[in-house]
Design a protein around this motif. Sequence first.
Motif, PDB file in Angstrom:
ATOM      1  N   ARG A   1       0.820  -1.208   0.000  1.00 22.77           N
ATOM      2  CA  ARG A   1       0.000   0.000   0.000  1.00 22.77           C
ATOM      3  C   ARG A   1       0.858   1.263   0.000  1.00 22.77           C
ATOM      4  NH1 ARG A   1      -5.150  -1.060   4.081  1.00 22.77           N
ATOM      5  NH2 ARG A   1      -6.097  -2.782   2.885  1.00 22.77           N
ATOM      6  N   LEU A   2       1.941   1.257   0.782  1.00 24.63           N
ATOM      7  CA  LEU A   2       2.789   2.446   0.834  1.00 24.63           C
ATOM      8  C   LEU A   2       3.474   2.685  -0.509  1.00 24.63           C
ATOM      9  CD1 LEU A   2       4.088   4.783   2.305  1.00 24.63           C
ATOM     10  CD2 LEU A   2       5.799   3.199   3.226  1.00 24.63           C
ATOM     11  N   SER A   3       3.954   1.624  -1.150  1.00 26.75           N
ATOM     12  CA  SER A   3       4.602   1.792  -2.452  1.00 26.75           C
ATOM     13  C   SER A   3       3.616   2.303  -3.495  1.00 26.75           C
ATOM     14  CB  SER A   3       5.209   0.458  -2.900  1.00 26.75           C
ATOM     15  OG  SER A   3       4.198  -0.530  -3.078  1.00 26.75           O
ATOM     16  N   TYR A   4       2.367   1.832  -3.413  1.00 27.28           N
ATOM     17  CA  TYR A   4       1.359   2.318  -4.360  1.00 27.28           C
ATOM     18  C   TYR A   4       1.049   3.793  -4.110  1.00 27.28           C
ATOM     19  CZ  TYR A   4      -3.067   2.821  -6.809  1.00 27.28           C
ATOM     20  OH  TYR A   4      -4.081   3.260  -7.623  1.00 27.28           O
ATOM     21  N   GLN A   5       0.961   4.199  -2.832  1.00 26.55           N
ATOM     22  CA  GLN A   5       0.673   5.591  -2.525  1.00 26.55           C
ATOM     23  C   GLN A   5       1.817   6.501  -2.946  1.00 26.55           C
ATOM     24  OE1 GLN A   5      -2.439   6.587  -1.231  1.00 26.55           O
ATOM     25  NE2 GLN A   5      -1.598   8.512  -1.993  1.00 26.55           N
ATOM     26  N   LEU A   6       3.061   6.039  -2.754  1.00 19.66           N
ATOM     27  CA  LEU A   6       4.215   6.820  -3.209  1.00 19.66           C
ATOM     28  C   LEU A   6       4.266   6.877  -4.736  1.00 19.66           C
ATOM     29  CD1 LEU A   6       6.990   5.606  -0.720  1.00 19.66           C
ATOM     30  CD2 LEU A   6       5.768   7.791  -0.721  1.00 19.66           C
ATOM     31  N   LEU A   7       3.825   5.804  -5.372  1.00 19.36           N
ATOM     32  CA  LEU A   7       3.750   5.809  -6.834  1.00 19.36           C
ATOM     33  C   LEU A   7       2.738   6.847  -7.309  1.00 19.36           C
ATOM     34  CD1 LEU A   7       4.412   4.444  -9.606  1.00 19.36           C
ATOM     35  CD2 LEU A   7       2.519   2.903  -9.154  1.00 19.36           C
ATOM     36  N   GLU A   8       1.602   6.937  -6.634  1.00 18.71           N
ATOM     37  CA  GLU A   8       0.597   7.934  -6.998  1.00 18.71           C
ATOM     38  C   GLU A   8       1.119   9.350  -6.764  1.00 18.71           C
ATOM     39  OE1 GLU A   8      -4.024   9.204  -5.900  1.00 18.71           O
ATOM     40  OE2 GLU A   8      -3.029   7.535  -4.857  1.00 18.71           O
ATOM     41  N   ALA A   9       1.796   9.562  -5.638  1.00 18.35           N
ATOM     42  CA  ALA A   9       2.318  10.897  -5.337  1.00 18.35           C
ATOM     43  C   ALA A   9       3.369  11.317  -6.357  1.00 18.35           C
ATOM     44  CB  ALA A   9       2.904  10.915  -3.927  1.00 18.35           C
ATOM     45  N   ASN A  10       4.296  10.437  -6.680  1.00 18.75           N
ATOM     46  CA  ASN A  10       5.325  10.775  -7.665  1.00 18.75           C
ATOM     47  C   ASN A  10       4.740  10.911  -9.058  1.00 18.75           C
ATOM     48  OD1 ASN A  10       8.276  10.647  -6.491  1.00 18.75           O
ATOM     49  ND2 ASN A  10       7.168   8.995  -5.477  1.00 18.75           N
ATOM     50  N   GLY A  11       3.712  10.123  -9.374  1.00 18.59           N
ATOM     51  CA  GLY A  11       3.092  10.230 -10.689  1.00 18.59           C
ATOM     52  C   GLY A  11       2.404  11.561 -10.896  1.00 18.59           C
ATOM     53  N   LYS A  12       1.655  12.022  -9.904  1.00 15.19           N
ATOM     54  CA  LYS A  12       0.972  13.307 -10.030  1.00 15.19           C
ATOM     55  C   LYS A  12       1.936  14.481  -9.907  1.00 15.19           C
ATOM     56  CE  LYS A  12      -3.504  11.573  -8.478  1.00 15.19           C
ATOM     57  NZ  LYS A  12      -4.613  11.701  -7.497  1.00 15.19           N
ATOM     58  N   ALA A  13       3.080  14.260  -9.257  1.00  9.12           N
ATOM     59  CA  ALA A  13       4.068  15.329  -9.113  1.00  9.12           C
ATOM     60  C   ALA A  13       4.997  15.434 -10.313  1.00  9.12           C
ATOM     61  CB  ALA A  13       4.886  15.119  -7.842  1.00  9.12           C
ATOM     62  N   GLY A  14       4.985  14.446 -11.205  1.00  8.51           N
ATOM     63  CA  GLY A  14       5.825  14.519 -12.398  1.00  8.51           C
ATOM     64  C   GLY A  14       7.225  13.983 -12.215  1.00  8.51           C
ATOM     65  N   ASN A  15       7.477  13.146 -11.204  1.00  5.55           N
ATOM     66  CA  ASN A  15       8.793  12.528 -11.003  1.00  5.55           C
ATOM     67  C   ASN A  15       8.840  11.227 -11.806  1.00  5.55           C
ATOM     68  OD1 ASN A  15       9.392  14.609  -9.188  1.00  5.55           O
ATOM     69  ND2 ASN A  15       8.626  13.445  -7.444  1.00  5.55           N
ATOM     70  N   ILE A  16       9.225  11.329 -13.067  1.00  6.79           N
ATOM     71  CA  ILE A  16       9.138  10.175 -13.974  1.00  6.79           C
ATOM     72  C   ILE A  16      10.084   9.064 -13.531  1.00  6.79           C
ATOM     73  CG2 ILE A  16       9.361   9.412 -16.362  1.00  6.79           C
ATOM     74  CD1 ILE A  16       8.818  12.238 -17.259  1.00  6.79           C
ATOM     75  N   GLY A  17      11.340   9.416 -13.271  1.00  7.50           N
ATOM     76  CA  GLY A  17      12.323   8.399 -12.909  1.00  7.50           C
ATOM     77  C   GLY A  17      11.940   7.653 -11.653  1.00  7.50           C
ATOM     78  N   ARG A  18      11.531   8.386 -10.630  1.00  2.97           N
ATOM     79  CA  ARG A  18      11.157   7.734  -9.363  1.00  2.97           C
ATOM     80  C   ARG A  18       9.904   6.893  -9.550  1.00  2.97           C
ATOM     81  NH1 ARG A  18      12.765   4.982  -5.330  1.00  2.97           N
ATOM     82  NH2 ARG A  18      11.506   5.224  -3.431  1.00  2.97           N
TER      83      ARG A  18
END
Length: 538
Positions: A149-166
Amino acid sequence: AAADCLLPPNFKYDPTPISYDEKPIPKIDSKAAADCLLPPNFKYDPQKVINDLRLASKWADRDSWNPQFCRDTVTNYKNHLRYTLENPLETATTTAATTTPDELLTDVSAQMAAKTLLKSNIHTRQLSKNVRNLERLLGLVKTIPLTDRLSYQLLEANGKAGNIGRTLQILELRGMRGYAPRKREFRLAIQSIVSAALHLRETRNVYVSEGRRQPMIDNPTRWLDCILVNMAERGVPLDIVTVNKMLDCYASMGRTGKATHFFYQVRKEYVDEEVEERFGEVLPINQNGAFKVKLKMNNPPKYYKIPSEMEKIRIEGKNGAKTRLTKESKADYSLALTAAFAFADSLTHGACGHDPIKLNVTSWNTLIKVCCYRGAMWRAMDVLNVTMPRNGVQPDTYTYNTILHGLARVGDRTYMMEFLTTMTNKQIPLDRYTVQGLVDGLLNVGDISGSITIVQDIYNQHQVLPPYTSHLKILEFALGNRLTYEAKRHVYFIQQLWKSDSEDRSVNLVQNSPKLNRLALIKLFERFGEELTDNDFF
């Protein structure tokens, strides 16, 4: 080589051994140090942080949550993490006496913090920085596990923030750990490309040519291939919705100089004392006095930007239209445009281990949008008239609206009217964006009277109105060009809409718009040094 072996002229021999007990103080960036420092009034209260995170992360309705509260809650959470890192023994003693001993340093609290951060209502660039800072703090705290769940939430946060590499790293990590794949996580990875391209849509230098001078993100094929490979490795089939979102990445990079033209300039016209005395409270004022806004029309665009002008060259026997279409279809015309069509073609044959996908009308509309954003208007019309019928796809209203807006940006009035006639003959429904494109194109070429007439004619024939911003644009263009009577003619039309009994939503928006009521129109005229009297209203 001999010079490298020579001693410097100011060398002094000192056999005293160097002491390494006193380490030199490293230079610390003041801004970076300020981000790591705790505020002077900080109080360690983990229970309050947990309660605030629970409250903020549960807000679902956009109108109900408080963005400032979300920002303060995430900042307080990060301060508690810093305090925990600086005082591990003290925090361990404090948390042992509470009812929730280690709840602050769990994956659940980190997940709530990442979710709350997305509700902070800040710019994407600042959100990207805040997400990275939060992840660094979570990484320093060794006791917080990176769960599903935490990895998915961090994936959502980085996706909406535009951090492509992360985002792609977390996507790969989830695959390595065997977490169950979700379709939304791949669409969030696609969203990271769209979010990262926001600065191109806002501040693209249209005077710089495409190719080496543009940033790497202008051609997102490499990241889209990574997402496709990850989907194939984790057994997620490719669907048409994901395909359309991938193609939309090429259209999210903004418009280039080939697709735009600056038709007018906003100038200041200083007024005399009489006008300043009458409208001094409304007119804008600087150090030189009160002034009225005036529009100065620039020269029209070059002929090769306007498709109807190239058609005239073809009729005259110079084969201009065919040459232009051939040029726009070449690979060196636009690397991103070529990559978009190549990527779409690879999907139809099965790319990166996926089954072939048949493109639908949304897919072709997106490719037409890419063509219009890259200035390839002839290629866009070729897709409409040749490629889509060949693949058995019928164009819709969005297809024609996309090309209409592309023609409007280069001021091609002739082809705009032809497209309007084609839509009417083929019984393709018109919507407010159709009228908006026609109005924008006519205003760009300075045909203010024609823009007012086209709005009235389409409303009378099709009961369709443009957005309220188009009405304001018509009035500002008319007043900025000192065509007061044309502006009043459109005011009369707006008054007819006020008195209309129609239940159409577009009419109701005009009737209820605070920027199109009587007082707002009077102030708008006064800002341009003109008057609307009682005689101008019904």
